[in-house]
Design a protein around this motif. Structure first.
Motif, PDB file in Angstrom:
ATOM      1  N   GLY A  99       0.788  -1.232   0.000  1.00 37.69           N
ATOM      2  CA  GLY A  99       0.000   0.000   0.000  1.00 37.69           C
ATOM      3  C   GLY A  99       0.811   1.268   0.000  1.00 37.69           C
ATOM      4  O   GLY A  99       0.263   2.357  -0.207  1.00 37.69           O
ATOM      5  N   TYR A 100       2.124   1.159   0.234  1.00 38.42           N
ATOM      6  CA  TYR A 100       2.965   2.358   0.187  1.00 38.42           C
ATOM      7  C   TYR A 100       3.334   2.677  -1.262  1.00 38.42           C
ATOM      8  O   TYR A 100       3.721   1.797  -2.032  1.00 38.42           O
ATOM      9  CB  TYR A 100       4.228   2.173   1.026  1.00 38.42           C
ATOM     10  N   ALA A 101       3.219   3.955  -1.610  1.00 34.85           N
ATOM     11  CA  ALA A 101       3.400   4.377  -2.998  1.00 34.85           C
ATOM     12  C   ALA A 101       4.829   4.203  -3.494  1.00 34.85           C
ATOM     13  O   ALA A 101       5.054   4.041  -4.696  1.00 34.85           O
ATOM     14  CB  ALA A 101       2.975   5.842  -3.155  1.00 34.85           C
ATOM     15  N   ASP A 102       5.802   4.234  -2.572  1.00 35.11           N
ATOM     16  CA  ASP A 102       7.203   4.169  -2.979  1.00 35.11           C
ATOM     17  C   ASP A 102       7.838   2.808  -2.676  1.00 35.11           C
ATOM     18  O   ASP A 102       9.036   2.701  -2.465  1.00 35.11           O
ATOM     19  CB  ASP A 102       8.012   5.285  -2.322  1.00 35.11           C
ATOM     20  N   VAL A 103       7.005   1.774  -2.666  1.00 33.04           N
ATOM     21  CA  VAL A 103       7.479   0.405  -2.469  1.00 33.04           C
ATOM     22  C   VAL A 103       7.012  -0.456  -3.639  1.00 33.04           C
ATOM     23  O   VAL A 103       5.837  -0.408  -4.014  1.00 33.04           O
ATOM     24  CB  VAL A 103       6.960  -0.196  -1.146  1.00 33.04           C
ATOM     25  N   LEU A 104       7.925  -1.207  -4.207  1.00 32.37           N
ATOM     26  CA  LEU A 104       7.584  -2.174  -5.255  1.00 32.37           C
ATOM     27  C   LEU A 104       7.610  -3.558  -4.631  1.00 32.37           C
ATOM     28  O   LEU A 104       8.627  -3.985  -4.083  1.00 32.37           O
ATOM     29  CB  LEU A 104       8.583  -2.109  -6.414  1.00 32.37           C
ATOM     30  N   GLU A 179      13.655  -1.813 -13.486  1.00 32.96           N
ATOM     31  CA  GLU A 179      12.868  -1.012 -14.433  1.00 32.96           C
ATOM     32  C   GLU A 179      11.472  -0.733 -13.879  1.00 32.96           C
ATOM     33  O   GLU A 179      10.961   0.394 -13.971  1.00 32.96           O
ATOM     34  CB  GLU A 179      12.767  -1.756 -15.765  1.00 32.96           C
ATOM     35  N   ALA A 180      10.846  -1.756 -13.285  1.00 35.97           N
ATOM     36  CA  ALA A 180       9.498  -1.585 -12.740  1.00 35.97           C
ATOM     37  C   ALA A 180       9.498  -0.631 -11.549  1.00 35.97           C
ATOM     38  O   ALA A 180       8.582   0.188 -11.400  1.00 35.97           O
ATOM     39  CB  ALA A 180       8.933  -2.941 -12.317  1.00 35.97           C
ATOM     40  N   TYR A 181      10.529  -0.713 -10.718  1.00 35.06           N
ATOM     41  CA  TYR A 181      10.614   0.194  -9.567  1.00 35.06           C
ATOM     42  C   TYR A 181      10.744   1.636 -10.039  1.00 35.06           C
ATOM     43  O   TYR A 181      10.036   2.533  -9.556  1.00 35.06           O
ATOM     44  CB  TYR A 181      11.804  -0.177  -8.682  1.00 35.06           C
ATOM     45  N   ARG A 182      11.635   1.872 -10.980  1.00 30.74           N
ATOM     46  CA  ARG A 182      11.845   3.229 -11.468  1.00 30.74           C
ATOM     47  C   ARG A 182      10.601   3.765 -12.158  1.00 30.74           C
ATOM     48  O   ARG A 182      10.256   4.943 -12.013  1.00 30.74           O
ATOM     49  CB  ARG A 182      13.042   3.248 -12.423  1.00 30.74           C
ATOM     50  N   ALA A 183       9.881   2.890 -12.874  1.00 31.13           N
ATOM     51  CA  ALA A 183       8.650   3.314 -13.539  1.00 31.13           C
ATOM     52  C   ALA A 183       7.584   3.691 -12.506  1.00 31.13           C
ATOM     53  O   ALA A 183       6.860   4.680 -12.678  1.00 31.13           O
ATOM     54  CB  ALA A 183       8.142   2.204 -14.455  1.00 31.13           C
ATOM     55  N   LYS A 184       7.494   2.912 -11.433  1.00 27.74           N
ATOM     56  CA  LYS A 184       6.492   3.207 -10.403  1.00 27.74           C
ATOM     57  C   LYS A 184       6.805   4.521  -9.714  1.00 27.74           C
ATOM     58  O   LYS A 184       5.908   5.346  -9.497  1.00 27.74           O
ATOM     59  CB  LYS A 184       6.444   2.071  -9.382  1.00 27.74           C
ATOM     60  N   ILE A 185       8.068   4.728  -9.368  1.00 26.81           N
ATOM     61  CA  ILE A 185       8.446   5.976  -8.700  1.00 26.81           C
ATOM     62  C   ILE A 185       8.230   7.175  -9.617  1.00 26.81           C
ATOM     63  O   ILE A 185       7.742   8.231  -9.190  1.00 26.81           O
ATOM     64  CB  ILE A 185       9.924   5.914  -8.247  1.00 26.81           C
ATOM     65  N   SER A 186       8.566   7.025 -10.893  1.00 27.02           N
ATOM     66  CA  SER A 186       8.404   8.124 -11.847  1.00 27.02           C
ATOM     67  C   SER A 186       6.939   8.501 -12.034  1.00 27.02           C
ATOM     68  O   SER A 186       6.609   9.663 -12.283  1.00 27.02           O
ATOM     69  CB  SER A 186       9.006   7.742 -13.201  1.00 27.02           C
ATOM     70  N   ALA A 187       6.060   7.510 -11.896  1.00 22.16           N
ATOM     71  CA  ALA A 187       4.631   7.760 -12.084  1.00 22.16           C
ATOM     72  C   ALA A 187       4.013   8.484 -10.898  1.00 22.16           C
ATOM     73  O   ALA A 187       2.874   8.955 -10.983  1.00 22.16           O
ATOM     74  CB  ALA A 187       3.903   6.436 -12.311  1.00 22.16           C
ATOM     75  N   ALA A 188       4.768   8.584  -9.793  1.00 15.46           N
ATOM     76  CA  ALA A 188       4.294   9.265  -8.580  1.00 15.46           C
ATOM     77  C   ALA A 188       2.890   8.808  -8.196  1.00 15.46           C
ATOM     78  O   ALA A 188       1.949   9.602  -8.133  1.00 15.46           O
ATOM     79  CB  ALA A 188       4.313  10.776  -8.788  1.00 15.46           C
ATOM     80  N   PRO A 189       2.725   7.515  -7.911  1.00 16.41           N
ATOM     81  CA  PRO A 189       1.394   7.001  -7.571  1.00 16.41           C
ATOM     82  C   PRO A 189       0.874   7.580  -6.257  1.00 16.41           C
ATOM     83  O   PRO A 189       1.652   7.977  -5.384  1.00 16.41           O
ATOM     84  CB  PRO A 189       1.634   5.489  -7.434  1.00 16.41           C
ATOM     85  N   ALA A 190      -0.439   7.627  -6.144  1.00 16.48           N
ATOM     86  CA  ALA A 190      -1.062   8.131  -4.920  1.00 16.48           C
ATOM     87  C   ALA A 190      -0.900   7.114  -3.797  1.00 16.48           C
ATOM     88  O   ALA A 190      -0.806   5.915  -4.038  1.00 16.48           O
ATOM     89  CB  ALA A 190      -2.536   8.415  -5.165  1.00 16.48           C
ATOM     90  N   GLY A 191      -0.877   7.599  -2.582  1.00 20.21           N
ATOM     91  CA  GLY A 191      -0.780   6.708  -1.438  1.00 20.21           C
ATOM     92  C   GLY A 191       0.250   7.195  -0.451  1.00 20.21           C
ATOM     93  O   GLY A 191       1.027   8.102  -0.741  1.00 20.21           O
ATOM     94  N   PRO A 192       0.270   6.588   0.721  1.00 19.37           N
ATOM     95  CA  PRO A 192       1.235   6.997   1.745  1.00 19.37           C
ATOM     96  C   PRO A 192       2.663   6.665   1.328  1.00 19.37           C
ATOM     97  O   PRO A 192       2.896   5.779   0.507  1.00 19.37           O
ATOM     98  CB  PRO A 192       0.817   6.178   2.971  1.00 19.37           C
TER      99      PRO A 192
END
Length: 218
Positions: A99-104, A179-192
């Motif tokens: 659920g954390y936005a900056d965790v893959l 690659e997936a981690y960097r893509a998720k962080i770049s997308a700045a997803p919502a969440g804690p």
């Protein structure tokens, strides 16, 4: 700051993939030994007592020492994530940091046959014995996760990324995770964010002493 949790099936090469990801990113790897060391500093039962080859019983939930061990394991994982970028291998990391936005959250798997073959070679045992070992380990992990986190350990919907190392090489798996981690962080997803975690002060100090500061590469 961010984290990558890696859960894996026995014989899936998940541990070596996790080590490779940590090496490529220049991040520390938090594994069983790391977390056990922190927990032992507080005089608690080693995780092996509840997470070994024998699955925990339902009544284990009501044995205070084991419950406290799980609680401190969770707090340790949170303290590691709050400290700095890290790859966290196993230990229910996907459940603790889900659920954390900056965790893959990653799950590494392979077919039963592939895993039995690998374990047979590693342990110098027959294919049949290796298959039994794989099945028993799957059962133990599933029961542990269900009892203590009320989650299905093998439910792929719990993860951001699922990789089959019977279909891709370990090196490809490492690169896809990064690659997936960097893509998720770049997308700045919502969440804690894990930056919002405030760990116990003594626990945070222990984690700092264990890891120190490493280079942070996104």
């Amino acid at each position: 700051m961010g984290s990558i949790t890696i859960s894996r099936q026995l014989g899936s090469h998940g541990a070596r993939v996790a080590r490779g990801v940590a090496r490529k990113l220049g991040w520390p790897l938090a594994d069983k030994a790391t977390i056990n060391t922190v927990i032992r500093e507080y005089g608690l039962t080693q995780l092996d007592d509840i997470y070994g080859p024998k699955p925990p019983r339902f009544w284990d939930l009501f044995e205070n020492n084991k419950v406290w061990t799980i609680e401190w394991m969770n707090k340790t994982i949170q303290a590691i994530a709050a400290q700095e970028d890290a790859v966290i291998l196993g230990r229910g990391g996907f459940a603790v940091l889900g659920g954390y936005a900056d965790v893959l959250n990653v799950f590494i798997k392979a077919s039963d046959d592939v895993r039995a073959h690998r374990i047979g070679l590693r342990d110098d045992i027959s294919q049949a014995d290796a298959a039994e070992k794989v099945a028993a380990d799957d059962k133990a992990r599933a029961k542990f996760t269900r009892l203590f986190y009320s989650l299905d350990w093998a439910d792929e919907s719990n993860f951001d990324l699922v990789l089959d190392t019977g279909e891709v090489t370990d090196e490809v798996a490492m690169d896809r995770i990064i690659e997936a981690y960097r893509a998720k962080i770049s997308a700045a997803p919502a969440g804690p964010s894990i930056a919002e975690l405030v760990p116990d002060a003594l626990l945070a100090e222990s984690v700092r002493g264990r890891f120190g500061k490493t280079s942070q590469t996104h």
